[in-house]
Design a protein around this motif. Structure first.
Motif, PDB file in Angstrom:
ATOM      1  N   CYS A 141      -3.937   7.056  -1.986  1.00 52.29           N
ATOM      2  CA  CYS A 141      -3.342   5.776  -1.630  1.00 52.29           C
ATOM      3  C   CYS A 141      -3.544   4.822  -2.810  1.00 52.29           C
ATOM      4  O   CYS A 141      -4.627   4.815  -3.419  1.00 52.29           O
ATOM      5  CB  CYS A 141      -4.059   5.264  -0.370  1.00 52.29           C
ATOM      6  N   TYR A 183      -2.865   0.589  -4.044  1.00 49.15           N
ATOM      7  CA  TYR A 183      -2.567  -0.726  -3.489  1.00 49.15           C
ATOM      8  C   TYR A 183      -2.284  -1.699  -4.609  1.00 49.15           C
ATOM      9  O   TYR A 183      -2.738  -1.514  -5.740  1.00 49.15           O
ATOM     10  CB  TYR A 183      -3.727  -1.218  -2.613  1.00 49.15           C
ATOM     11  N   SER A 232      -5.214  -1.763   3.633  1.00 53.36           N
ATOM     12  CA  SER A 232      -6.047  -2.684   2.870  1.00 53.36           C
ATOM     13  C   SER A 232      -6.203  -3.964   3.667  1.00 53.36           C
ATOM     14  O   SER A 232      -5.329  -4.340   4.452  1.00 53.36           O
ATOM     15  CB  SER A 232      -5.411  -3.000   1.509  1.00 53.36           C
ATOM     16  N   VAL A 264       0.880  -1.157   0.000  1.00 51.91           N
ATOM     17  CA  VAL A 264       0.000   0.000   0.000  1.00 51.91           C
ATOM     18  C   VAL A 264       0.922   1.213   0.000  1.00 51.91           C
ATOM     19  O   VAL A 264       1.814   1.306   0.844  1.00 51.91           O
ATOM     20  CB  VAL A 264      -0.914   0.009   1.243  1.00 51.91           C
ATOM     21  N   SER A 293      -7.550  -7.522  -2.442  1.00 54.27           N
ATOM     22  CA  SER A 293      -7.997  -6.726  -1.295  1.00 54.27           C
ATOM     23  C   SER A 293      -9.459  -6.360  -1.470  1.00 54.27           C
ATOM     24  O   SER A 293      -9.889  -5.984  -2.566  1.00 54.27           O
ATOM     25  CB  SER A 293      -7.165  -5.455  -1.161  1.00 54.27           C
TER      26      SER A 293
END
Lengths: 114, 110
Positions: B23, B25, B91, B4, B30
């Motif tokens: 953000c 990931y 996550s 992340v 997830s």
């Protein structure tokens, strides 16, 4: 809901000593997690339990670290032969389980190894 | 390594402005995403959870999720000096191991 409780809040120890931290999760939560956080970094996963079973342990965790959760209630994290690199905030969190359950953190134990 | 990622900041915004925190990931497995606020020397405090594509609003906070782009954001409207903190994106859901970013430090200037 009294929240996640961690003891002690602070621990100063000399290199080579053993330390043990305790975590009491939220009572109805069956999952319990340990994370470590150093300055400027996010929490780093160490291990987690579902009830009393330790289901995963980070490969970053050396053999000096051990965690237990007897009877699926409180948990302890022990660090043997501490090193200066172990200095960090140790965070415990619990969750109800399930994909959508957030982690609820305790206040953490700040470890300083001198 | 499932990751992340967040910009570490600091992100500085004037009081009353909108703060936008981002953000990304890497794990497409997830299923859930969380934003935590962390004051210096304190433990992370949950602000928002989001599981479905789109926006989710709670008071001054709006979380946005775009699974196709693997992107999560947090908007803070009418930013206050008390919002100054580090914001952690996490996550979860794939393996029950929650992965955290390094956090973005937000400074709200009075």
């Amino acid at each position: 809901d009294t929240g996640v409780s961690q003891n002690p809040r602070h621990k100063i120890t000399k290199r080579g000593q053993n330390v043990t931290f305790r975590c009491d999760p939220i009572s109805e939560h069956n999952r319990l997690y340990w994370y470590r956080q150093t300055l400027g970094q996010g929490p780093e996963f160490l291990t987690y339990f579902q009830n009393e079973a330790q289901l995963e342990k980070s490969r970053l965790l050396s053999d000096r670290f051990s965690a237990e959760r007897p009877k699926g209630s409180f948990s302890t994290l022990e660090i043997q032969r501490t090193e200066q690199g172990d200095s960090a905030m140790y965070l415990c969190a619990s969750s109800m389980g399930g994909f959508n359950s957030p982690l609820h953190f305790g206040n953490g134990t700040r470890l300083t190894v001198t | 390594q499932k990751e992340v990622e967040q910009n570490s900041g600091p992100l500085s915004v004037p009081e009353g402005a909108i703060a936008s925190l981002n953000c990304t990931y890497s794990d497409r497995g997830s299923q859930s995403f969380f934003w935590y606020r962390q004051y210096s020397g304190k433990s992370p405090e949950l602000i928002m959870s989001i599981y479905s594509n789109g926006d989710k609003e709670d008071g001054r906070f709006t979380a946005q999720l775009n699974k196709a782009s693997q992107y999560v954001s947090l908007l803070i409207r009418d930013s206050q000096p008390s919002d100054s903190a580090t914001y952690l994106c996490a996550s979860g859901g794939g393996t029950y191991k929650y992965i955290f970013g390094t956090g973005t430090r937000l400074k709200v200037l009075a």
